[in-house]
Design a protein around this motif. Structure first.
Motif, PDB file in Angstrom:
ATOM      1  N   LEU A   1     -84.432   7.685 -12.383  1.00 11.89           N
ATOM      2  CA  LEU A   1     -84.829   7.504 -10.987  1.00 11.89           C
ATOM      3  C   LEU A   1     -84.371   8.668 -10.116  1.00 11.89           C
ATOM      4  N   THR A   2     -85.163   8.950  -9.097  1.00 12.59           N
ATOM      5  CA  THR A   2     -84.815   9.965  -8.110  1.00 12.59           C
ATOM      6  C   THR A   2     -84.952   9.342  -6.732  1.00 12.59           C
ATOM      7  N   LEU A   3     -83.969   9.575  -5.863  1.00 14.74           N
ATOM      8  CA  LEU A   3     -83.996   9.110  -4.478  1.00 14.74           C
ATOM      9  C   LEU A   3     -83.967  10.328  -3.569  1.00 14.74           C
ATOM     10  N   LEU A   4     -84.958  10.413  -2.680  1.00 13.82           N
ATOM     11  CA  LEU A   4     -85.018  11.479  -1.686  1.00 13.82           C
ATOM     12  C   LEU A   4     -85.014  10.856  -0.296  1.00 13.82           C
ATOM     13  N   VAL A   5     -84.146  11.377   0.586  1.00 16.72           N
ATOM     14  CA  VAL A   5     -84.128  10.951   1.983  1.00 16.72           C
ATOM     15  C   VAL A   5     -84.393  12.201   2.810  1.00 16.72           C
ATOM     16  N   ASP A   6     -85.523  12.204   3.486  1.00 25.47           N
ATOM     17  CA  ASP A   6     -85.980  13.398   4.214  1.00 25.47           C
ATOM     18  C   ASP A   6     -85.981  14.633   3.321  1.00 25.47           C
ATOM     19  N   GLY A   7     -86.402  14.450   2.066  1.00 24.15           N
ATOM     20  CA  GLY A   7     -86.524  15.548   1.124  1.00 24.15           C
ATOM     21  C   GLY A   7     -85.239  15.951   0.431  1.00 24.15           C
ATOM     22  N   VAL A   8     -84.117  15.333   0.782  1.00 25.33           N
ATOM     23  CA  VAL A   8     -82.824  15.661   0.183  1.00 25.33           C
ATOM     24  C   VAL A   8     -82.481  14.605  -0.863  1.00 25.33           C
ATOM     25  N   GLN A   9     -82.158  15.062  -2.071  1.00 24.82           N
ATOM     26  CA  GLN A   9     -81.826  14.122  -3.135  1.00 24.82           C
ATOM     27  C   GLN A   9     -80.441  13.526  -2.911  1.00 24.82           C
ATOM     28  N   GLU A  10     -80.377  12.194  -3.013  1.00 27.03           N
ATOM     29  CA  GLU A  10     -79.120  11.453  -2.906  1.00 27.03           C
ATOM     30  C   GLU A  10     -78.882  10.721  -4.226  1.00 27.03           C
ATOM     31  N   THR A  11     -77.688  10.213  -4.436  1.00 23.12           N
ATOM     32  CA  THR A  11     -77.333   9.531  -5.678  1.00 23.12           C
ATOM     33  C   THR A  11     -77.702   8.058  -5.595  1.00 23.12           C
ATOM     34  N   LEU A  12     -78.494   7.600  -6.549  1.00 26.23           N
ATOM     35  CA  LEU A  12     -78.947   6.214  -6.627  1.00 26.23           C
ATOM     36  C   LEU A  12     -78.364   5.612  -7.895  1.00 26.23           C
ATOM     37  N   ARG A  13     -77.640   4.461  -7.737  1.00 25.56           N
ATOM     38  CA  ARG A  13     -76.992   3.810  -8.879  1.00 25.56           C
ATOM     39  C   ARG A  13     -77.274   2.308  -8.887  1.00 25.56           C
ATOM     40  N   PRO A  14     -78.382   1.906  -9.471  1.00 23.30           N
ATOM     41  CA  PRO A  14     -78.596   0.460  -9.631  1.00 23.30           C
ATOM     42  C   PRO A  14     -77.765  -0.052 -10.803  1.00 23.30           C
ATOM     43  N   ALA A  15     -77.094  -1.167 -10.615  1.00 20.80           N
ATOM     44  CA  ALA A  15     -76.345  -1.787 -11.707  1.00 20.80           C
ATOM     45  C   ALA A  15     -77.342  -2.438 -12.668  1.00 20.80           C
ATOM     46  N   LYS A  16     -76.889  -2.778 -13.841  1.00 23.97           N
ATOM     47  CA  LYS A  16     -77.778  -3.284 -14.900  1.00 23.97           C
ATOM     48  C   LYS A  16     -78.397  -4.641 -14.597  1.00 23.97           C
ATOM     49  N   GLY A  17     -77.677  -5.513 -13.892  1.00 25.32           N
ATOM     50  CA  GLY A  17     -78.200  -6.850 -13.608  1.00 25.32           C
ATOM     51  C   GLY A  17     -78.121  -7.742 -14.832  1.00 25.32           C
ATOM     52  N   PHE A  18     -77.141  -8.654 -14.837  1.00 23.85           N
ATOM     53  CA  PHE A  18     -77.045  -9.564 -15.975  1.00 23.85           C
ATOM     54  C   PHE A  18     -76.611 -10.949 -15.538  1.00 23.85           C
ATOM     55  N   LEU A  19     -75.310 -11.248 -15.524  1.00 24.20           N
ATOM     56  CA  LEU A  19     -74.875 -12.607 -15.230  1.00 24.20           C
ATOM     57  C   LEU A  19     -74.499 -12.844 -13.772  1.00 24.20           C
ATOM     58  N   SER A  20     -73.696 -11.983 -13.208  1.00 22.13           N
ATOM     59  CA  SER A  20     -73.230 -12.245 -11.846  1.00 22.13           C
ATOM     60  C   SER A  20     -74.187 -11.656 -10.803  1.00 22.13           C
TER      61      SER A  20
END
Length: 178
Positions: A62-81
């Motif tokens: 995944l790539t996240l751009l805010v006004d053309g500037v790349q920012e760090t995107l970290r979605p967690a895996k999603g499981f039990l909690s």
């Protein structure tokens, strides 16, 4: 059939916001309302998860751009909690950390540096509803345009809410039962 969903949102603080979600193409765009433009893109060749609006929770794809500037995107895996369904953004340009984390079966709260900005609702269809905080309590903050743009993008790209852990655990156990 057009796979792109265009959703206008009348935001009480920021005006008309446009959300464009293309699940098949792997793109999400948020613009308008005086917000910086946000784009989330899924990498080519990524195996698509149908239950995730943007198609994956793999941060390497995944790539996240805010006004053309790349920012760090970290979605967690999603499981039990519920917390395992959180999505984090680290903004180097703003020196801020955002977290969208489920707080009920339908909603997620958006935090900026651990202070709540608002509660968002999205079922993963590109539509997002928001109740913003006014910043009057110590645990909350009034949202800025950058905050709102990131919040709309995360809610539209990943949906909001999650089942409680006991419900997920029960589902996991019943799946194993013959």
């Amino acid at each position: 059939m057009d796979s792109v969903v265009h959703t206008p949102v009348a935001d009480r603080l920021f005006g008309q916001v446009e959300i464009e979600l293309d699940h098949e193409g792997g793109t999400l765009r948020v613009s308008g309302g005086g917000l910086p433009a946000v784009e989330i893109r899924r990498g080519p060749g990524t195996e698509v998860a149908t239950h995730v609006p943007i198609g994956t929770r793999d941060p390497e794809r995944l790539t996240l751009l805010v006004d053309g500037v790349q920012e760090t995107l970290r979605p967690a895996k999603g499981f039990l909690s519920r917390r395992s369904y959180r999505v984090e953004v680290v903004s180097a340009t703003r020196d801020r950390r955002y977290v969208l984390v489920p707080n009920s079966t339908e909603t997620s709260r958006l935090l900026r540096d651990k202070r709540r900005l608002g509660v968002l609702t999205s079922t993963g269809d590109g539509k997002v509803a928001v109740e913003w905080e006014n910043g009057e309590r110590r645990s909350t903050a009034a949202p800025e345009p950058y905050d709102a743009a990131v919040g709309y993008a995360l809610a539209a790209a990943y949906g909001t809410g999650a089942q409680p852990m006991w419900h997920e655990a029960l589902d996991a156990v019943t799946e194993l039962w013959p």
